[in-house]
Write a protein that holds these residues in place. Structure first.
Motif, PDB file in Angstrom:
ATOM      1  N   VAL B 232       1.884 -29.303  30.455  1.00  0.00           N
ATOM      2  CA  VAL B 232       1.745 -27.854  30.607  1.00  0.00           C
ATOM      3  C   VAL B 232       1.525 -27.278  29.211  1.00  0.00           C
ATOM      4  N   ALA B 238       4.128 -20.095  32.256  1.00  0.00           N
ATOM      5  CA  ALA B 238       4.055 -20.895  33.486  1.00  0.00           C
ATOM      6  C   ALA B 238       5.253 -20.650  34.400  1.00  0.00           C
ATOM      7  N   THR B 239       5.006 -20.830  35.703  1.00  0.00           N
ATOM      8  CA  THR B 239       6.098 -20.839  36.676  1.00  0.00           C
ATOM      9  C   THR B 239       6.598 -22.275  36.824  1.00  0.00           C
ATOM     10  N   ARG B 347       1.870 -26.142  44.276  1.00  0.00           N
ATOM     11  CA  ARG B 347       0.562 -25.734  43.766  1.00  0.00           C
ATOM     12  C   ARG B 347       0.126 -24.439  44.459  1.00  0.00           C
ATOM     13  N   GLY B 350       1.802 -21.395  43.182  1.00  0.00           N
ATOM     14  CA  GLY B 350       1.540 -21.027  41.799  1.00  0.00           C
ATOM     15  C   GLY B 350       2.421 -21.690  40.756  1.00  0.00           C
ATOM     16  N   ARG B 352       3.542 -24.347  38.142  1.00  0.00           N
ATOM     17  CA  ARG B 352       2.723 -25.234  37.315  1.00  0.00           C
ATOM     18  C   ARG B 352       3.446 -26.540  36.996  1.00  0.00           C
ATOM     19  N   ALA B 353       4.761 -26.532  37.120  1.00  0.00           N
ATOM     20  CA  ALA B 353       5.532 -27.729  36.756  1.00  0.00           C
ATOM     21  C   ALA B 353       6.839 -27.704  37.539  1.00  0.00           C
TER      22      ALA B 353
END
Lengths: 70, 359
Positions: B232, B238-239, B347, B350, B352-353
């Protein structure tokens, strides 16, 4: 992935592995005082976040530096 | 009684001697206790215990289980010196054969059994372990012989029969084969081939050119290759999601998550929460002592510090729910499906990790 059974995690292909201190408490350590344990948990999660920004090509273990101390 | 020390094809005992057996079990099967006794250290009891009594019957009068060595699952799988201590307790009985398990699909127990079998083989002690082919510990047995058991303890009867049959094969000095229920890595043996290597190699090339893609002298193990996700780059935007196989659910287990062999996963909201209250959540995982998780659920789902780090801007946003299953004797097929569904779900929403905490 934060877990204690690191070798199993690596074998099944978990790309990024942070070793925990015990099977029943991946983000804790009941041997510590509540304050110390919370600091330890913060370090585990911070390490996990750092590891998420690190490129890997195969299962890789990222020990927490100075993990022997609370 | 004469022992033959050399190589493959050895008989453990010649003539009419009795084969001395030491049996290894975990704390549960010797009747010491469940998760409350999972931390108990290695120990030894004279003679057969629990399922060992039935194993003794099945082995018959040519075998004698002289002692049962046991250890708690947490201690055996988690403490580096435990396996050596278990092996030393067994070796003091001068066994001709160390029988280990059956461990079914139990993760910690299987890992301990596999490591013990490998350590015994390294120390020159004949050993045979039993577990289900999907046991995550299997690989650690190396080339020590392992025989297939059932999936769960209620298949103890047939599993002990398979172990006893395989024990006879190993005690007779024969290599355990797939027909005997052998699982795990094949042992290397020296055999004389009918043709020299060059002739066989050319034959294989011709077969390949003729369209046969499968013929080989060296079958490769099939592992699922997991391609690591790229890192990332912008964590501060990021979320990030928290996911776990630790079985943590709201108290009362409203959606009835299975404690073992789970077929489902669930989602629970984190939106607006800074902490998971003690008593409000509970782990229903059946594979470890949940005392510590129940006293402080953050030991499984670290919401408190994740929220704190979100507040400090270390991550953009903490995902509004956590995903959970109980990873205990889960079939590989279900586990693969959970992983794919989680990835797809995250995904879509939303994230990202994800940080996966595993017990």
């Amino acid at each position: 992935m934060v877990c204690n059974l690191v070798s199993v995690a690596a074998r099944v292909g978990a790309p990024r592995i942070v070793p925990a201190r015990g099977i029943p408490y991946p983000t804790g350590d009941p041997s510590l005082s509540p304050d110390q344990e919370r600091r330890w948990r913060r370090r585990v999660v911070q390490k996990a976040l750092e590891v998420l920004t690190t490129p890997v090509t195969a299962p890789t273990v990222f020990p927490i530096e100075g993990a022997d101390v609370g | 009684m004469q022992h033959d020390q050399d190589g493959i094809g050895r008989r453990l005992v010649h003539g009419r001697g009795m084969t001395r057996v030491v049996h290894y079990l975990n704390q549960f099967f010797v009747g010491q206790g469940g998760e409350d006794a999972a931390g108990s250290p290695p120990n030894r009891i004279p003679g057969p215990v629990g399922p060992g009594r039935r194993l003794q019957q099945l082995l018959g009068e040519d075998f004698e289980i002289v002692a049962t060595v046991h250890c708690g699952d947490d201690d055996a799988s988690g403490r580096p010196d435990a396996i050596g201590e278990i092996l030393a307790l067994a070796a003091e009985e001068h066994p001709d054969l160390l029988l280990i398990g059956p461990a079914f699909t139990s993760g910690r127990y299987g890992l301990a059994c596999a490591r013990l079998a490998a350590a015994a083989a390294d120390a020159g002690i004949h050993a045979l372990a039993a577990m289900h082919p999907e046991n995550p510990g299997l690989e650690e047995a190396g080339s020590a012989p392992v025989v297939a058991s059932g999936r769960q303890a209620r298949e103890m009867g047939p599993s002990l029969e398979a172990l006893a049959r395989a024990a006879r094969v190993v005690a007779a000095g024969d290599a355990l084969t797939a027909a005997d229920g052998s699982i795990g890595r094949a042992r290397r043996r020296v055999v004389r081939a009918s043709q020299p290597a060059a002739v066989r190699a050319v034959d294989l090339v011709l077969a390949r050119l003729g369209g046969d893609r499968d013929r080989t002298e060296v079958p490769l193990p099939r592992f699922d290759a997991v391609t690591p996700a790229p890192p990332v780059s912008d964590l501060a935007d990021a979320t990030v999601a928290l996911v776990t196989e630790g079985g943590l659910v709201p108290d009362g287990n409203p959606d009835r998550l299975e404690s073992a062999r789970a077929t489902r996963w669930l989602r629970y909201p984190l939106q607006g929460l800074d902490e998971l209250g003690s008593g409000a959540y509970r782990s229903v995982h059946g594979g470890f002592s949940t005392v510590w998780a129940n006293a402080d659920p953050h030991r499984i789902v670290p919401l408190d510090v994740a929220r704190e780090l979100e507040g400090e801007g270390a991550i953009g946003h903490l995902h509004d729910e956590y995903l959970v299953t109980a990873g205990n004797g889960t079939s590989v097929g279900n586990a693969r499906r959970f992983g794919m569904e989680w990835a797809e779900d995250l995904r879509r929403s939303g994230a990202r990790a994800a940080i996966l905490t595993a017990t």
